[in-house]
Design an enzyme around this catalytic site. Sequence first.
Site, mmCIF file in Angstrom:
data_model
loop_
_atom_site.group_PDB
_atom_site.id
_atom_site.type_symbol
_atom_site.label_atom_id
_atom_site.label_comp_id
_atom_site.label_asym_id
_atom_site.label_seq_id
_atom_site.Cartn_x
_atom_site.Cartn_y
_atom_site.Cartn_z
ATOM 1 N N ARG A 15 -24.548 2.179 -17.209
ATOM 2 C CA ARG A 15 -23.540 1.022 -17.874
ATOM 3 C C ARG A 15 -22.464 1.401 -16.871
ATOM 4 N NH1 ARG A 15 -21.806 0.390 -23.506
ATOM 5 N NH2 ARG A 15 -22.789 2.738 -23.622
ATOM 6 N N SER A 406 12.983 11.081 24.437
ATOM 7 C CA SER A 406 11.799 9.620 24.018
ATOM 8 C C SER A 406 10.818 9.407 25.043
ATOM 9 C CB SER A 406 13.255 7.902 23.617
ATOM 10 O OG SER A 406 13.177 8.061 22.710
#
Length: 463
Positions: A15, A406
């Site tokens: 099931r 950066s």
Amino acid sequence: MTTVAVILAAGLGTRMKSSVPKVLHPVLGDPSLLWVLRSLPPSISAAVLVLHHGKAQVEAAVAQWQALKLLPCPVHTVDQDLPLGTGHAVQQAVPELERLAPKQVVILCGDVPLLTEASVARLGAKEACILAMDLEDPAGYGRVLQRADGSLQGIVEKKDASAEELRVRRVNGGAYSLPWSALKPALAGLSNANAQREYYLTDAVAAVAARLPVQVELCNPSELLGMNSRLDQAELQSLAQHRINAHWMEAGVTMLAPETTVIGPRVTLAPDVLLEPGVRLEGRVEVGEGTQIGQGCVFRDCVLGSSVEVRPYCIGQNASIGNGAKVGPFAHLREGTVLEEKVHMGNFVETKKAHLHAGAKANHLSYLGDCEIGERTNIGAGFITCNYDGYRKHRTVIGKDVFVGSDCQAVAPVTLGDGCVTAAGTTITSDIPAQALALSRVPQVNKEGAAERMRAKRKGSMG
Ligand code: UD1
Ligand code: CA
């Protein structure tokens, strides 16, 4: 006294409609069978697992749990090649039980995950006992029949029950403690002369009850619910969630919306932890005092120190976060990430096998893979470790007090010495000595008035 557990887990679990063996389906992140094995108290010296469907998968999982030291005792497996019933399942464990020579046998089901260690210990301490529950709707459970003195007389399966027996609301929880000396002959005497043509373990229990008193111990039904369908699984999760969240709130944890908070059974939370809505913690997670975890965060197998601030929507797996660190929002800490004390890691930063030492910062938009980043080093926005050449992974080692500008990339393997500075936009392809400034840029050219001429030319070409 030696007590050995037998755990039934050969069933197909039709099931569940799944290719995964039923007992490996999770409840709050841990498979059902792991819950059952972890519920074995120290008084149980070994467990025998009866397997068949998905045996190899279950054995692989058990080996993994054993390697991770999650199991309280040695676990042996036996095969039930035909699913001829619960009694037949225990019969397959007989040779292994003979070898282990227990005084007492505790029988449990691998698909009943929420039975607590306290209940298993209570059961195992009895010479002969079954766990039962009283249900409004006794459904498909075996009906428990008792003698006038309360001891067990027998258990009748629904399909074999008379109309009168069907009305019995006290049902068999499928957990038993029996002396091996009485269980063994009872198993040998089983027949399958019943409605389902199965060898019922319950018949063996009744045979024991004919020889010595078997107690019927009532147990909270929420501990004995089995997982037979996805609906059962959802109900088990919500029962476990309620139990675990209540435990941690009583221990001093704040949950802003506990019904949305999912905490696995191997999580530990210190007092004054705050969990915002939608937090999910699975596997072995430890969270230190005063740590706050923002909305929608998911951590699996992670250690978070004290006074950590995790902002919303972060994901972590096999990572550790030191005391006082700040992480997120939207940070992704993958396996092998170590953030030491007071590290700051901002939005859209992904880490993998990255070790950031105390006070290092990577606040915006970075990929940090296979790298070491020294104390107090600042990683600028958009920095990327190019750790993969298409074949192999390479390491980036960044010293302490470094300033990475950066939009830099480190093409690994490469080392940045202590205190060095990299200019914005630098592609770092060779080692940088300590205290040096590295820059790799095309020199900038300014053409006076060229912007206006360019615009005029484009306008003209539009006709
Ligand atoms: C069984 C009991 C029933 C009890 C119920 C509690 C019997 C005959 N009946 O019901 O009284 O109320 O448990 O949940 O024992 N399994 C095997 N091999 C098999 C059959 C089952 O390993 O051949 C395992 C299943 O995987 C499961 C457990 O045994 O983990 C129980 O089997 P299940 O079919 O769910 O229980 P019932 O027989 O319905
Ligand atoms: Ca059955």
